[in-house]
Design a protein around this motif. Structure first.
Motif, PDB file in Angstrom:
ATOM      1  N   THR A 119      31.078  -8.190  32.287  1.00  0.00           N
ATOM      2  CA  THR A 119      30.377  -9.414  32.633  1.00  0.00           C
ATOM      3  C   THR A 119      28.689  -9.272  32.181  1.00  0.00           C
ATOM      4  OG1 THR A 119      31.849  -9.913  34.612  1.00  0.00           O
ATOM      5  CG2 THR A 119      29.716 -11.014  34.516  1.00  0.00           C
ATOM      6  N   SER A 120      27.924  -8.490  32.634  1.00  0.00           N
ATOM      7  CA  SER A 120      26.840  -8.224  32.000  1.00  0.00           C
ATOM      8  C   SER A 120      26.566  -8.057  30.772  1.00  0.00           C
ATOM      9  CB  SER A 120      26.014  -7.054  32.816  1.00  0.00           C
ATOM     10  OG  SER A 120      25.977  -7.214  34.404  1.00  0.00           O
ATOM     11  N   LEU A 121      27.298  -7.537  29.910  1.00  0.00           N
ATOM     12  CA  LEU A 121      27.153  -7.238  28.641  1.00  0.00           C
ATOM     13  C   LEU A 121      27.452  -8.511  28.038  1.00  0.00           C
ATOM     14  CD1 LEU A 121      28.258  -4.178  26.427  1.00  0.00           C
ATOM     15  CD2 LEU A 121      29.002  -6.463  25.563  1.00  0.00           C
ATOM     16  N   SER A 122      28.247  -9.382  28.384  1.00  0.00           N
ATOM     17  CA  SER A 122      28.707 -10.612  27.612  1.00  0.00           C
ATOM     18  C   SER A 122      27.430 -11.433  28.002  1.00  0.00           C
ATOM     19  CB  SER A 122      30.011 -11.117  28.103  1.00  0.00           C
ATOM     20  OG  SER A 122      29.923 -11.614  29.609  1.00  0.00           O
ATOM     21  N   ARG A 123      26.587 -11.479  29.059  1.00  0.00           N
ATOM     22  CA  ARG A 123      25.821 -12.485  29.502  1.00  0.00           C
ATOM     23  C   ARG A 123      24.248 -12.037  28.597  1.00  0.00           C
ATOM     24  NH1 ARG A 123      27.384 -13.688  35.641  1.00  0.00           N
ATOM     25  NH2 ARG A 123      29.158 -14.922  35.144  1.00  0.00           N
ATOM     26  N   THR A 124      24.245 -10.908  28.699  1.00  0.00           N
ATOM     27  CA  THR A 124      22.723 -10.536  28.060  1.00  0.00           C
ATOM     28  C   THR A 124      22.677 -10.545  26.344  1.00  0.00           C
ATOM     29  OG1 THR A 124      22.992  -8.632  29.773  1.00  0.00           O
ATOM     30  CG2 THR A 124      21.410  -8.419  28.119  1.00  0.00           C
ATOM     31  N   PRO A 125      21.708 -11.304  25.986  1.00  0.00           N
ATOM     32  CA  PRO A 125      21.660 -11.266  24.678  1.00  0.00           C
ATOM     33  C   PRO A 125      21.346 -10.201  23.641  1.00  0.00           C
ATOM     34  CG  PRO A 125      19.581 -12.085  25.753  1.00  0.00           C
ATOM     35  CD  PRO A 125      20.468 -11.549  26.855  1.00  0.00           C
ATOM     36  N   CYS A 126      20.893  -8.873  24.163  1.00  0.00           N
ATOM     37  CA  CYS A 126      20.646  -7.934  23.376  1.00  0.00           C
ATOM     38  C   CYS A 126      21.363  -6.659  24.097  1.00  0.00           C
ATOM     39  CB  CYS A 126      19.382  -7.656  22.974  1.00  0.00           C
ATOM     40  SG  CYS A 126      18.690  -6.249  22.461  1.00  0.00           S
ATOM     41  N   VAL A 127      21.895  -5.854  23.325  1.00  0.00           N
ATOM     42  CA  VAL A 127      22.564  -4.499  23.836  1.00  0.00           C
ATOM     43  C   VAL A 127      21.975  -3.481  23.137  1.00  0.00           C
ATOM     44  CG1 VAL A 127      24.621  -3.355  24.384  1.00  0.00           C
ATOM     45  CG2 VAL A 127      24.697  -5.798  24.515  1.00  0.00           C
ATOM     46  N   LEU A 128      21.351  -2.600  23.715  1.00  0.00           N
ATOM     47  CA  LEU A 128      20.554  -1.402  23.256  1.00  0.00           C
ATOM     48  C   LEU A 128      21.287  -0.191  23.595  1.00  0.00           C
ATOM     49  CD1 LEU A 128      17.781  -0.790  21.826  1.00  0.00           C
ATOM     50  CD2 LEU A 128      16.926  -0.159  24.020  1.00  0.00           C
ATOM     51  N   GLU A 184      30.766  -6.601  18.320  1.00  0.00           N
ATOM     52  CA  GLU A 184      31.801  -7.611  17.936  1.00  0.00           C
ATOM     53  C   GLU A 184      31.023  -9.107  18.586  1.00  0.00           C
ATOM     54  OE1 GLU A 184      35.326  -6.800  20.804  1.00  0.00           O
ATOM     55  OE2 GLU A 184      35.969  -5.223  19.434  1.00  0.00           O
ATOM     56  N   GLN A 185      30.106  -8.845  19.339  1.00  0.00           N
ATOM     57  CA  GLN A 185      29.504 -10.111  19.793  1.00  0.00           C
ATOM     58  C   GLN A 185      28.046 -10.345  19.163  1.00  0.00           C
ATOM     59  OE1 GLN A 185      28.952 -10.161  24.287  1.00  0.00           O
ATOM     60  NE2 GLN A 185      31.008  -9.256  24.186  1.00  0.00           N
ATOM     61  N   GLU A 186      27.614  -9.558  18.004  1.00  0.00           N
ATOM     62  CA  GLU A 186      26.665  -9.395  17.332  1.00  0.00           C
ATOM     63  C   GLU A 186      25.212  -9.555  18.024  1.00  0.00           C
ATOM     64  OE1 GLU A 186      27.187 -12.941  14.536  1.00  0.00           O
ATOM     65  OE2 GLU A 186      28.941 -11.960  13.705  1.00  0.00           O
ATOM     66  N   LYS A 187      25.139  -8.610  19.007  1.00  0.00           N
ATOM     67  CA  LYS A 187      24.036  -8.308  19.756  1.00  0.00           C
ATOM     68  C   LYS A 187      23.774  -6.895  19.905  1.00  0.00           C
ATOM     69  CE  LYS A 187      26.134 -10.622  23.520  1.00  0.00           C
ATOM     70  NZ  LYS A 187      26.245 -10.938  24.933  1.00  0.00           N
ATOM     71  N   PHE A 188      24.063  -6.078  18.991  1.00  0.00           N
ATOM     72  CA  PHE A 188      24.076  -4.592  19.005  1.00  0.00           C
ATOM     73  C   PHE A 188      22.860  -4.044  18.355  1.00  0.00           C
ATOM     74  CE2 PHE A 188      26.127  -0.741  16.580  1.00  0.00           C
ATOM     75  CZ  PHE A 188      25.868  -0.020  17.646  1.00  0.00           C
TER      76      PHE A 188
END
Length: 190
Positions: free
Chosen positions: A49-58, A80-84
């Motif tokens: 849930t948190s990963l899908s709601r956050t615009p950037c994943v570091l 996959e969500q283009e926020k990597f």
């Protein structure tokens, strides 16, 4: 909602602590599993849930992270969500990385001296994904600078005090290329 989801292996917690403080010093809200997931929550559901709601994943990559099933899963979901935004804490052999992430440009912090000012490219990439540029909180940044480059001192972490500048690369928002590599056997530890 947080700006940045921070994924890292348990052994890299000292580096995650320092990088979290740097990012907070630039005005970003950081989501970390060890700070936000309560004992009564379903861990996997909270992560997704948190990963899908956050615009950037570091994602902080190290030898430990490459053996963590959780970190690799979070990295693949972020890609996959283009926020990597992949960050390299150690010099890593590309042959040990999963094929799904090998084509990305990593931000190399393996020789970073801990100076927050040297993270310009990383902050620019985060700002693009978050939708706003970084803001400076001089109080936090001054406290971080006072550590004298000692930013990785936890379990398994090397003490970094090399004052040489870090070779920081550009952060693309999409996968650059696809290469095959053997995927290391992941562990279930975080």
């Amino acid at each position: 909602m947080a700006d940045i989801f921070l994924a890292y292996a348990r052994e890299d917690r000292a580096a995650a602590d320092f990088i979290s403080e740097v990012l907070r010093g630039y005005g970003y809200q950081v989501w970390r599993h060890d700070e936000q997931i309560g004992p009564d929550e379903d861990f996997e559901s909270a992560i997704e849930t948190s990963l899908s709601r956050t615009p950037c994943v570091l994602v902080l990559f190290s030898e430990f992270a490459l053996r963590s099933e959780w970190v690799l899963r979070e990295a693949e979901m972020a890609a996959e969500q283009e926020k990597f935004v992949p960050v390299q804490l150690d010099r890593l052999d590309t042959e040990t990385m999963p094929a799904s992430i090998i084509g990305y440009q990593f931000v190399d912090l393996s020789r970073w001296d801990g100076d927050p000012a040297k993270l310009v490219t990383l902050l620019r990439g985060i700002g693009t994904l978050v939708g706003r540029p970084p803001r400076r909180d001089e109080t936090i940044l001054k406290a971080l600078r006072s550590r004298g480059g000692k930013w990785r001192t936890g379990d398994g972490d090397k003490l970094v005090s090399d004052a040489s500048p870090s070779p920081i690369g550009d952060i693309p928002s999409r996968k650059k290329q696809s290469q095959s590599a053997d995927t290391p056997k992941p562990s279930k530890s975080r």
